[in-house]
Write an enzyme that holds these catalytic residues in place. Structure first.
Site, mmCIF file in Angstrom:
data_model
loop_
_atom_site.group_PDB
_atom_site.id
_atom_site.type_symbol
_atom_site.label_atom_id
_atom_site.label_comp_id
_atom_site.label_asym_id
_atom_site.label_seq_id
_atom_site.Cartn_x
_atom_site.Cartn_y
_atom_site.Cartn_z
ATOM 1 N N TYR A 4 -4.219 -2.193 3.946
ATOM 2 C CA TYR A 4 -3.059 -2.365 4.449
ATOM 3 C C TYR A 4 -2.118 -3.602 3.763
ATOM 4 C CZ TYR A 4 0.483 -2.217 8.000
ATOM 5 O OH TYR A 4 1.610 -2.257 8.763
ATOM 6 N N SER A 12 5.921 -5.456 6.591
ATOM 7 C CA SER A 12 5.148 -5.645 7.704
ATOM 8 C C SER A 12 5.178 -7.216 7.446
ATOM 9 C CB SER A 12 3.898 -5.081 7.719
ATOM 10 O OG SER A 12 3.169 -5.800 8.612
#
Length: 313
Positions: free
Chosen positions: A208, A195
């Site tokens: 995350y 990401s």
């Protein structure tokens, strides 16, 4: 009692909102050996009215006949798009997820494709089972993920542990399980769905961001170790991907802020993105498959960013 976790199928969470899984906007029907699928037109609503990607054309020829691929988080989103792309190129695809209904729908969508898709119901917190599932894979796509948005002082430790288990320890075990076969054959492709949060941080996403930064490091280490054996390892790092969950978040934020959904997209989610649209799951899948082509054999230990300029700041 732990806070609820948002399950995702990818690694896509720039900005202040929680990320979500990508879901292909249309079923693909590419011909044998061609990365071609087109997405069905998005419905005309305020959320999807933002500029969209041009339809993908038949640009890359790839024959994966005889290759076995494993894709995690395959029941929806980027994982689903990757599984269908790989099967369209002739690969035998082990589609791993814990969502039985999603896997069933994926299997139905794969009917008629050159490759064989094998749904495998698996919870990646079962690390021994995850490692065993990867044995014999030539291509490994680590895609599954979770997200919870909370300040660090309010973040439940058990959720932090679960996020890192699914998004970092499970990829390690999957790579560990796949490498012996890849080394024996002198060829392998590891693609880790990271990401932009593997490259940058955002507040309230401690688990995350930690997991994605760790995944980037793991991918580079696998690249260094795998190079003498014909194995490449890379990350694909997208920004916000068009998914049902992201679109629900847009609706929720619109209600919370009292603004139209299109303003949430442009002013909140995509505020720092040069390209003011969501990434399509098929675009991400195309990048994943490019890394499996002979033309990409010299690409290893890096991260391919699809963020519309978000990290250019």
């Amino acid at each position: 009692m732990s806070a609820p976790i948002t399950a995702t199928g990818s690694g896509t969470t720039p900005g202040p909102a929680a990320p979500g899984p990508g879901t292909p906007s249309g079923r693909t029907t590419p011909g044998p050996g061609i990365l071609s699928g087109r997405t069905a037109p998005a419905p005309a609503d305020p959320v999807t009215a933002a500029p969209s990607a041009a339809p993908l054309s038949s640009a890359v020829v790839l024959d994966l006949t005889g290759r076995t691929a494993l894709v995690t988080g395959a029941a929806s989103g980027i994982g689903r798009a990757c599984a269908l792309r790989l099967a369209a190129c002739g690969a035998r695809v082990r589609a791993v997820d814990r969502a039985a209904e999603g896997l069933e729908a994926l299997a139905e969508a794969s009917t008629g494709l050159p490759g064989r898709l094998e749904p495998r119901l698996l919870d990646l917190t079962d690390l021994d089972a995850a490692e065993a599932a990867a044995a014999g894979a030539d291509i490994l796509v680590n895609n599954a993920g979770l997200q919870l948005v909370r300040p660090i002082e309010e973040f439940p430790p058990d959720v932090f542990h679960t996020v890192l288990t699914v998004m970092l320890e499970a990829p390690f075990r999957l790579i560990r399980g796949a490498l012996p076969h890849m080394y024996a054959r002198g060829w392998g492709r590891i693609v880790n769905l990271s990401s932009v949060h593997g490259l940058r941080a955002s507040a309230f996403k401690s688990a995350y961001v930690s997991a994605k930064h760790g995944l980037e490091g793991l991918s580079k280490t696998a690249a260094l170790e795998g190079a003498p054996h014909g194995v490449t390892s890379n990350c694909v790092s997208p920004g916000y991907v068009r998914t049902p969950l992201v679109e629900r978040q847009i609706a929720d934020q619109a209600a919370a802020h009292g603004i139209p959904p299109e303003r949430v997209l442009s002013e909140i989610l995509l505020k720092d993105s040069a390209l003011k649209r969501l990434v399509e799951p098929d675009e991400v899948a195309e990048a994943v498959l490019y890394l499996c082509t002979p033309q990409a054999s010299f690409i290893t230990g890096t991260s391919l960013t699809l963020d519309g300029g978000w990290t250019a700041h």
